[in-house]
Each structure stands twice: as structure tokens, then as C-alpha cells.
Motif scaffolding. Structure first.
Motif, PDB file in Angstrom:
ATOM      1  N   UNK A 276      -7.908 -29.655   6.390  1.00 35.83           N
ATOM      2  CA  UNK A 276      -8.859 -29.322   7.679  1.00 35.83           C
ATOM      3  C   UNK A 276      -9.384 -30.753   8.033  1.00 35.83           C
ATOM      4  N   UNK A 277      -9.668 -31.538   7.076  1.00 31.50           N
ATOM      5  CA  UNK A 277     -10.461 -32.740   7.522  1.00 31.50           C
ATOM      6  C   UNK A 277      -9.296 -33.605   8.569  1.00 31.50           C
ATOM      7  N   UNK A 278      -8.109 -33.846   8.026  1.00 33.86           N
ATOM      8  CA  UNK A 278      -6.957 -34.408   8.796  1.00 33.86           C
ATOM      9  C   UNK A 278      -6.802 -33.936   9.994  1.00 33.86           C
ATOM     10  N   UNK A 279      -7.210 -32.414  10.071  1.00 35.02           N
ATOM     11  CA  UNK A 279      -6.979 -31.910  11.436  1.00 35.02           C
ATOM     12  C   UNK A 279      -8.070 -31.849  12.341  1.00 35.02           C
ATOM     13  N   UNK A 280      -9.338 -32.339  11.984  1.00 30.74           N
ATOM     14  CA  UNK A 280     -10.282 -32.762  12.666  1.00 30.74           C
ATOM     15  C   UNK A 280     -11.402 -31.638  12.788  1.00 30.74           C
ATOM     16  N   UNK A 281     -11.591 -30.721  11.783  1.00 28.58           N
ATOM     17  CA  UNK A 281     -12.501 -29.785  11.675  1.00 28.58           C
ATOM     18  C   UNK A 281     -13.886 -30.268  11.920  1.00 28.58           C
TER      19      UNK A 281
ATOM     20  N   UNK B  55     -12.887 -24.694  16.914  1.00 27.64           N
ATOM     21  CA  UNK B  55     -11.762 -25.512  16.474  1.00 27.64           C
ATOM     22  C   UNK B  55     -10.823 -24.525  15.625  1.00 27.64           C
ATOM     23  N   UNK B  56     -11.296 -23.453  15.047  1.00 24.95           N
ATOM     24  CA  UNK B  56     -10.279 -22.522  14.419  1.00 24.95           C
ATOM     25  C   UNK B  56      -9.570 -21.794  15.438  1.00 24.95           C
ATOM     26  N   UNK B  57      -9.900 -21.436  16.502  1.00 26.15           N
ATOM     27  CA  UNK B  57      -9.166 -20.871  17.590  1.00 26.15           C
ATOM     28  C   UNK B  57      -8.082 -21.866  18.247  1.00 26.15           C
ATOM     29  N   UNK B  58      -8.468 -22.922  18.182  1.00 28.11           N
ATOM     30  CA  UNK B  58      -7.410 -23.870  18.477  1.00 28.11           C
ATOM     31  C   UNK B  58      -6.065 -24.142  17.507  1.00 28.11           C
ATOM     32  N   UNK B  59      -6.452 -23.868  16.104  1.00 24.13           N
ATOM     33  CA  UNK B  59      -5.520 -23.905  15.110  1.00 24.13           C
ATOM     34  C   UNK B  59      -4.852 -22.633  15.332  1.00 24.13           C
ATOM     35  N   UNK B  60      -5.332 -21.507  15.569  1.00 21.85           N
ATOM     36  CA  UNK B  60      -4.670 -20.254  15.764  1.00 21.85           C
ATOM     37  C   UNK B  60      -3.782 -20.395  16.864  1.00 21.85           C
TER      38      UNK B  60
END
Length: 550
Positions: free
Chosen positions: A69-74, A121-126
Motif C-alpha cells: 500500500x505504501x508503494x501504491x500511494x495510500x 484511494x481504496x475505491x481507485x484500487x478496486x
């Protein structure tokens, strides 16, 4: 009226609510099988618009779901640097040292966050995984199959007249059918409440208990700002009137979250939670911090506080309850988001295994087993007696007894108290007004403290007025004939948004008025009304608060 015809859409899993539980479930389902059809329906105008939480986030849920999650910009940008606990009196306070506290109370490794932004941010990942996320889609009804199981929801109905009849621009919405339906509506969701009652899921479990959490975001003097600082207080101004306390979290950009929680099992119907919050900000320690600053946002939300013994059965045919629809808040830690995420992950894994086996529409018992025996159950079982001890013995005694109980649970895995009961629910806890005196609250000064309606304007709340009132009365006569006479109608005070008022005009009978346009969807009325006469339902999609960074 003729039966409404709706189009139906078939998917594998329907998820109601784009909070941390629902989005975690959606992400995990697509991680397990990218070909699954997964839909998330969110009643807010956008993902995050209705999310309000403290919040100091334990990242264990994210670690399990999205290890990188850190690398993905959470948006977990402010690690906790120091923890402070104070017992307040009216003019001062005593700091409670950290060393006697169990390890579970340590915030080392946690982050001060906006859960609204985390969910965005989680919605973007989904969505990147192929999940369809639809905001502005209230789910107003459950759809049942012929055997009585849940097979879907009605979403996106718009344009009813105030009397409930279809208006000129009426849109019937559509039915979304799933092999499984996940309800992750947050605290006291209307569909989850229906499922719990229909299938008697609370049988054999303690009643759920709740708190009312109110929160403001402040921009303060940079010289007073301490990024990463976390402070919790207990005591004044509530004293013996109610359980509860405050939180003050220093995030980035010279901003501070200032919040106040009142446990809703208070007895005195004259208690006014919102004004207790406003009074709290005039404590010398808090006033000095906020002096020269400005409040930029306000909101409120109920919190599930019953814990381990109050979690109902979580599954019924075709449906599973996730996160705060069950009640997974660790009360002494004031944390539930990590458990919500873990519950979403567990539900997804159980549903995936069922679908792989060719099942659908049955009870996902593996999900319930994982919640009760896995990380969530272990987290909540250790602290299961803190809330009932507080309710039974009061603040000061419960500090010692609750601390002792947490230590024995942490060190030996046992409690000398066993598993304590809560007894009555929060509505039943309200006593008649004749046993109490009205409380005289100071008038807000407009600098540190604010009147309720002014603050509601800082929640960016909006409801289309030409629609049915979403706050239903089972009996329209009860507020005046029963609640006003017996309880001084506490809805005037327990609502943090000024929705309810009793209008008294000379020579006329008092009138009960519902200003539903003010509603911030906290659900307190559905919980605390002593007659259990108010039923919270969803307004049309997109209506309600529009929280920016809560």
C-alpha cells in the motif's frame, strides 16, 4: 398502486456501502478471481462523502489486503509520534502515564488519517481491478428469493413525491441480484437492521451498544501544531452524567481533528451531547490550542460499542454483514477500521470458496467462524469487558478494573470477570425527565463553540426537499403524547444536527417538527429514541453530508 417494474442486473456479489469493509471485500474478490462480477453501491454523492471516523488507523487490515500500500500511494502520511491520555477537571487535568497501559493501547506504528480519503484511494484500487463502483446509489429495499433468502437490492430509485407517490420525473431504479449480498452500510444501516430482525440474528447475543461521535476539523496556529500527536481525554465535562471522552489528533497542514464521543446509554434525557462537545472546547488546555484557529468542517456519526458479546450472527441465506453492520470497534482503542477491512477480506474469501464449489444464496458460515475465532475475534475478546465495566461502575473504577482485565487477557488469555453482559439497550437506558433537572449549557461564543445549525452548514449537508422524509415515525402521536410528557422529548437534544424540534405556540398544542434536510446520517435517533418510534431509512442517492477530509 400498481407494482413497480424494474430492470434486473445479475452479478456474482453485490456490496452495499463503499466504506473500508465493503471496499476491502470488493478488492479481495477481484484479487482471488478477476473474472468475478462485483458491484459496490454507495449512497453518498461520491466515495468518502459519508465517511466519518477519528481516525488513528492500525494498518494491519491494509497490510493483509494490499501489502504494498505504501508503494501504491495510500494516504497514510502522518505516523503517530506521541500518545497522551488526560483525566480532565473543569480547570485542569492530570496526565495518565503510558507505562501501566496494556500493549494493545500503544499507537506506535499507527497513522492519523482521513478515512474518507483512505476510502477514496481504496475505491481507485478496486476500480483498477475491475470492480464497478456506483456512487449516489441508495439501496432502499432488499430483494428476496422464493425461499426467503436475500438475492439482491433495489438501488437508484429517484423522484418520489413527499407523500411517497411517484413524481413526474420518477425513476424506479433497478434490482441488482447477486449470488451473495454483502451489507457494509456502517453503524445501524437500514438494510442490515432489517436482516437482523427478519432472521433473528441477535438471538443469544447481548444488545448492541452505541456512542455518538462528533468531530470538527480545525486549522490552528503553526506554532501550536505538533504533527503526529495523539491526545485522548476523559472526565470533564461529562462527569457522572455520561460515559465518553475526546480525541485530538494533529495531522499535516497545521490541521487538527477535534472529536468528542458520548456513550448513548446515558440516563438523563436533558443531556445534550452536542453542547457537551462545544463546552469541552472551552477547557483551558483545548481553548489554548484552538485560539486563533478556525473550524473548517463538522460532522457526526454513531459508533458501535457493544463489542465481542454484542456481535449478532453475521450470515443469513444469501447475505453477510460486514464491519460496523456487525459492530467491530475495539472500544478502549477507539479503533474499528482495521477490523472492518479484515471482515471484508474474510467475507470475500468465504464467498469465493463457495462460488468455486458451485454454491450460491446459502449461509457463508466460514466467514462467521473466521471473524469470531480469527484476528478480529482475538482483538475484541481481550477488551470485551471494558464497556460493561464502565457502564456498571463508572469512569474511575472502570479505569482500574478495565485495565486489570485487559492485562489478564493479554498476559494469560483469561478474564476474572468472564464475559459481562450489557443488559438493556441504549433506548431503554433513558430515564424519565421527572427524576432529573434540566442542564444549563453556556451559549456558544461563535469562536470556539458554535450553535448546532451553523456547524451543520460545515458538513455540506444537502437533501432534495421534494422527496419523502427519510426519518419515519411509527406513530406520529408518540413524540408529543409520550416522549414530551415522560422524557421532555430528548430528540431535541440527542440529535447533533438539529433535525428534531418541538414547536410551542401560545394557545396551541405543541408540534413535533422533523427538519430532515439537516440530517447528517448519524442514526442516533434510530438508536436513542426512548419509544423506539423513529426509523432511519435512506433518502434518495447522493443526498446527505458531503464530508471533505473526515
Amino acid at each position: 398502486m400498481a407494482e413497480i417494474e424494474r430492470e434486473a442486473m445479475e452479478v456474482d456479489v453485490v456490496i452495499v456501502g463503499a466504506g473500508p469493509a465493503g471496499l476491502s471485500a470488493a478488492i479481495r474478490l477481484k484479487q482471488l478471481d478477476e473474472d468475478l462480477a462485483v458491484v459496490v453501491l454507495e449512497k453518498g454523492s461520491e466515495v468518502g462523502a459519508h465517511i466519518l471516523s477519528g481516525a488513528v488507523l492500525d494498518p494491519c487490515g491494509l497490510d493483509a489486503l494490499i501489502p504494498d500500500w505504501k508503494e501504491k500511494g495510500a494516504p497514510l502520511n502522518v505516523p503517530v509520534k506521541d500518545d497522551n491520555f488526560y483525566m480532565l477537571g473543569e480547570s485542569g487535568g492530570i496526565r495518565i502515564p503510558n507505562w501501566p497501559m496494556p500493549k494493545l493501547m500503544n499507537n506506535h506504528g499507527n497513522y492519523i488519517v482521513s478515512m474518507g480519503n483512505v476510502c477514496r484511494w481504496m475505491a481507485e484500487q478496486a476500480e483498477a481491478l475491475g470492480v464497478e463502483v456506483f456512487a449516489g446509489m441508495s439501496c432502499s429495499e432488499l430483494v428476496y428469493d422464493e425461499a426467503g433468502g436475500v438475492k439482491g437490492v433495489v438501488a437508484g430509485e429517484f423522484g418520489r413525491n413527499p407523500d411517497g407517490t411517484p413524481g413526474p420525473s420518477y425513476e424506479p431504479g433497478m434490482e441488482l441480484h447477486g449470488k451473495y449480498v454483502f451489507l457494509s452500510e456502517g453503524v445501524r444501516g437500514s438494510l442490515a437492521k432489517e436482516v437482523i430482525e427478519k432472521y433473528d440474528l441477535s438471538e443469544g447475543h447481548e444488545p448492541q451498544k452505541f456512542g455518538l461521535g462528533m468531530k470538527e476539523i480545525w486549522e490552528i496556529d503553526p506554532d501550536k501544531h505538533k504533527e503526529g500527536s495523539v491526545t485522548h481525554t476523559m472526565g470533564w465535562p461529562l462527569g457522572s452524567n455520561a460515559g465518553g471522552g475526546s480525541f485530538i489528533y494533529h495531522l499535516d497542514n497545521n490541521q487538527v481533528y477535534v472529536g468528542f464521543v458520548v456513550h448513548l446509554n446515558y440516563k438523563n434525557p436533558y443531556l445534550y451531547p452536542y453542547m457537551e462537545f462545544q463546552r469541552f472546547k472551552h477547557h483551558p488546555m483545548v481553548a489554548e490550542l484552538l485560539k486563533g484557529g478556525k473550524r473548517i468542517a463538522y460532522g457526526a456519526r454513531a459508533i458501535s460499542e457493544g463489542g465481542y458479546q454484542s456481535m449478532p450472527k453475521m450470515v443469513a441465506p444469501g447475505v453477510a454483514l460486514l464491519g460496523c453492520s456487525v459492530g467491530m470497534v475495539n472500544v478502549p482503542r477507539i479503533k474499528g477500521n482495521h477490523n472492518a477491512m479484515l471482515s471484508g477480506k474474510a467475507a470475500a474469501e468465504a464467498a469465493h470458496a463457495a462460488l468455486q464449489a458451485g454454491r450460491s444464496g446459502d449461509e457463508l458460515t466460514d466467514y462467521e467462524t473466521e471473524v469470531r475465532t480469527g484476528a478480529i475475534g482475538q482483538d475484541l475478546k481481550k477488551v470485551r469487558n471494558v464497556k460493561p465495566l464502565w457502564s456498571t461502575y463508572g469512569l474511575q473504577a472502570s479505569l482500574a478494573l478495565g485495565g486489570f482485565d485487559m492485562w489478564t487477557n493479554e498476559l494469560f488469555g483469561v478474564s476474572l470477570f468472564g464475559t459481562m453482559k450489557h443488559g438493556e439497550n441504549d433506548a431503554q437506558a433513558t430515564r424519565q425527565a421527572s427524576g432529573f433537572e434540566p442542564i444549563d449549557y453556556p451559549k456558544p461564543d461563535g469562536k470556539l463553540s458554535f450553535d448546532r445549525l451553523t456547524n451543520v452548514s460545515f458538513s455540506m449537508t444537502n437533501h432534495e426537499e421534494d422527496q419523502p422524509c427519510h426519518l419515519k415515525l411509527k406513530d406520529k402521536n408518540v413524540p408529543i403524547a409520550v416522549n414530551l410528557r415522560a422524557y421532555a422529548e430528548p430528540a431535541q437534544r440527542y440529535c447533533p444536527a438539529g433535525v428534531y424540534e418541538v414547536v410551542e405556540e401560545e394557545g396551541k398544542e405543541p408540534r413535533f417538527v422533523i427538519n430532515f434536510q439537516n440530517c447528517v446520517h448519524c442514526k442516533t435517533c434510530d438508536i436513542k429514541d426512548p419509544s423506539q418510534n423513529i426509523v432511519w431509512t435512506v433518502p434518495q442517492g447522493g443526498d446527505g453530508p458531503n464530508y471533505p477530509n473526515m
